[in-house]
Write a protein that holds these residues in place. Sequence first.
Motif, mmCIF file in Angstrom:
data_model
loop_
_atom_site.group_PDB
_atom_site.id
_atom_site.type_symbol
_atom_site.label_atom_id
_atom_site.label_comp_id
_atom_site.label_asym_id
_atom_site.label_seq_id
_atom_site.Cartn_x
_atom_site.Cartn_y
_atom_site.Cartn_z
ATOM 1 N N LEU A 118 0.842 -1.189 0.000
ATOM 2 C CA LEU A 118 0.000 0.000 0.000
ATOM 3 C C LEU A 118 0.878 1.239 0.000
ATOM 4 N N PRO A 119 0.505 2.246 -0.787
ATOM 5 C CA PRO A 119 1.271 3.486 -0.773
ATOM 6 C C PRO A 119 1.194 4.143 0.605
ATOM 7 N N ARG A 120 2.243 4.837 0.975
ATOM 8 C CA ARG A 120 2.278 5.471 2.284
ATOM 9 C C ARG A 120 2.323 6.977 2.122
ATOM 10 N N PRO A 121 1.197 7.631 2.327
ATOM 11 C CA PRO A 121 1.199 9.090 2.212
ATOM 12 C C PRO A 121 1.892 9.723 3.419
ATOM 13 N N LEU A 122 2.337 10.948 3.240
ATOM 14 C CA LEU A 122 2.908 11.701 4.345
ATOM 15 C C LEU A 122 1.776 12.394 5.098
ATOM 16 N N ALA A 123 1.990 12.648 6.374
ATOM 17 C CA ALA A 123 1.044 13.481 7.117
ATOM 18 C C ALA A 123 1.089 14.886 6.508
ATOM 19 N N GLU A 124 0.016 15.650 6.718
ATOM 20 C CA GLU A 124 -0.070 16.973 6.085
ATOM 21 C C GLU A 124 1.098 17.871 6.483
ATOM 22 N N ASP A 125 1.440 17.894 7.777
ATOM 23 C CA ASP A 125 2.553 18.758 8.200
ATOM 24 C C ASP A 125 3.881 18.262 7.637
#
Length: 309
Positions: A118-125
């Motif tokens: 699964l792709p791992r997005p970054l947190a918004e900050d």
Amino acid sequence: MLISPACRDALEGWLTHRKSLDGVADNTIEAYRGDVLGFLTFITGHFGDTTGLAPLARVKPTDMRAWMAHERRRGVAARSLARQLSSVKSFYRWLAEREGFEPTAVLATRSPKFQKKLPRPLAEDAARAMIDTVELQAGKDWIAARDAAVLTLLYGCGLRISEALGLRFADTPLPDVMRITGKGGKERVVPVIDAARRAVARYLAAQPFPMEPDDPLFRGARGGALSPRLIAKAMESARMQLGLPATATPHAMRHSFATHLLEAGGDLRAIQELLGHASLSTTQAYTAVDTARLMEVYDNAHPKGRRHG
């Protein structure tokens, strides 16, 4: 082992069909060719028959298992073998319809199991910090502005790195909405946020090269087209500085765009359009959002799906 002329003709006929009717991209066609050619070569040797299409019509489940075992012995990973099998099945569906034989033995073959990444997005900050920090990795101000502009397009507009680096000087100043040609030649409309427009304008004001309309927008240190590897390297340095995992790549910025839109209440189908995904299931995996969140979006978006209680 050479395959028969009839098998080779059948393979080329299928590839032509996929390219002309289904609009499949050239690099995908080459992957299909390699997958199916490998299978045809194995089956020809397996039966010891290099005449016509007869060997293909008499393939049994045991023959499919023998081919898959052969591929695994060659070191082919489960994920790659699953892709090869998918190509072979697609070819067989087309061929069986044309030649009038029963393809069940091939079509019923089970794909090897593998762990989907699964792709791992970054947190918004973290995504914002990545854009700020990547500028600090550059030795020259214009390169710092360039790298920040590229990442802002990935995160702010959901572009693939190839799409961002494919932009030309003629595309500037960036409009409110861009038409982007993505995978398989599919065109989509992408809104451009103010931050992306400002970042590109700042880069253009700082970069030192003369620009013609057909020139690549983003340039390397010597003036040639910018390599995606250079952006990846700048992100490697920035993520080490920020203490982020190795999954914080240029592609992760695009993942983050989708995930943060969905978390903010964006419609899944609209996000699918923005990303240029052919399948909604791809968008679901891409956003890496739990099932409960997807159901909540579905319930709010679909009048018949709303649950009352």
